[in-house]
Design an enzyme around this catalytic site. Structure first.
Site, mmCIF file in Angstrom:
data_model
loop_
_atom_site.group_PDB
_atom_site.id
_atom_site.type_symbol
_atom_site.label_atom_id
_atom_site.label_comp_id
_atom_site.label_asym_id
_atom_site.label_seq_id
_atom_site.Cartn_x
_atom_site.Cartn_y
_atom_site.Cartn_z
ATOM 1 C CD GLU A 123 43.139 34.033 39.129
ATOM 2 O OE1 GLU A 123 41.902 33.983 39.240
ATOM 3 O OE2 GLU A 123 43.903 33.146 39.568
ATOM 4 C CE LYS B 168 38.529 31.469 38.190
ATOM 5 N NZ LYS B 168 39.278 31.746 39.440
ATOM 6 C CB CYS C 254 42.448 30.067 38.659
ATOM 7 S SG CYS C 254 42.810 29.577 40.361
#
Length: 327
Positions: free
Chosen positions: A60, A153, A187
């Site tokens: 990430e 994201k 995530c």
């Protein structure tokens, strides 16, 4: 001609019974230095290619570092904290523009080495709407050097909302590569059921799950994803040494037990469509992890469960995805 058509449409060919070799680059970037981090990434990609990997994945916001200081440095989130502003300015300066110079360099490497690349990045917009906001991005480059996917994201997690804006529906899909159809989430998107459904509907063979550290809860989410999607999961963790904390915020940092050396500890692993580990989690060391995947396992596991097919019940439930732009 048949094989070429199959690869273009599905990411697989008649030769898909052959194992696919993949790699995870569990390594620390050069923190808040995108040029040096890019150079390190290119070296790791070359190492993966030398070991005959057809796909390599990074963690990430690997380019150029995860803002762990939001969680461990007291006062970082206080209003008008000048030290935090200084660090954010460096983060913004070292964020990527997509497409841009760094993406072009990665694309050239992918094309020259015939390897697909999946990498997390801090992203900024240079001009137009959204030019004051950073995004947590996941970039996929196919082995022909094409920018195959670009995902932001959807919802930054907790303290992350101080530095990143909400993403959009672009990139919620798998894309064809010579390794199969490859997709990914970032995530805590792995706890967004509808985001998972969008990915499952796209028919992933290999899912790249990127995390800061793939600790126990993240291992559970990754294994659940593999079972639900009947796909292989590359759970990719970051390495971040404590010395990478920005000097402006380092004093008084509250480190958890065991964090004296590493704040982000890796934990990368590869999980099969039956939830079993193909490669057990690796913590507390930088390493290029390489493994072979037998994609025919997916065909065997689809017999019992297909979340997008015989378990979907479209007569009772309707799924709709909206294609909107975060900007």
């Amino acid at each position: 001609m048949y094989d070429l058509w199959m690869v273009e449409k599905t990411g697989r060919s008649r030769a898909d019974s052959k194992p696919v070799r993949v790699a995870i680059a569990q390594s620390a970037p050069i923190y808040l230095d995108k040029r040096a981090s890019l150079a390190k990434a290119l070296d790791l990609i070359q190492q993966a290619a030398k070991r005959d990997a057809r796909l390599v994945a990074f963690g990430e916001t690997w380019l150029a570092g995860y803002p762990a200081w939001l969680d461990v440095c007291p006062g970082a989130a206080l209003w008008e904290n000048s030290s935090t502003k200084d660090v954010f300015a460096r983060l913004r300066y070292n964020s990527l523009v997509v497409p841009g110079e760094e993406v072009n360099a990665l694309s050239e490497a992918a094309r020259d080495l015939k390897i697909a690349i999946v990498i997390g990045a801090n992203e900024r917009v240079d001009a137009g709407p959204g030019n004051g906001t950073l995004y947590n991005a996941l970039i996929t480059i196919s082995e022909d050097g094409r920018l195959a996917n670009h995902h932001r994201k959807l919802v930054p997690t907790y303290t992350e909302r101080l530095v990143w804006g909400n993403g959009d529906g672009r990139g919620l899909e798998a894309v064809p590569t010579s390794s199969g159809r490859v997709g990914g989430l970032i995530c805590w998107e792995h706890w967004m059921p509808l985001a998972r459904m969008a990915m499952h509907n796209s028919g992933e063979h290999i899912h790249v799950a990127i995390w800061p550290t793939v600790h126990e809860l993240h291992q559970l989410a990754s294994r659940h994803y593999a079972f639900e999607g009947r796909c292989f999961v590359l759970a990719v963790g970051l390495m971040m040494p404590a010395e990478d904390l920005p000097r402006e915020l380092r004093d008084g940092a509250k480190l958890r037990p065991g964090e004296s050396q590493w704040i982000e500890r890796g934990g990368s692993a590869i999980i099969g469509p039956d939830t079993r580990y193909v490669l057990d989690p690796v913590f507390d060391r930088e390493q290029l992890l390489v493994s072979d995947l037998d994609l025919t396992q997916i065909d065997r596991e689809k017999m019992t469960f297909d979340v997008s097919g015989h378990y979907a019940r479209p007569d009772l439930f309707r799924f709709e995805r909206k294609y909107t732009d975060a900007k």
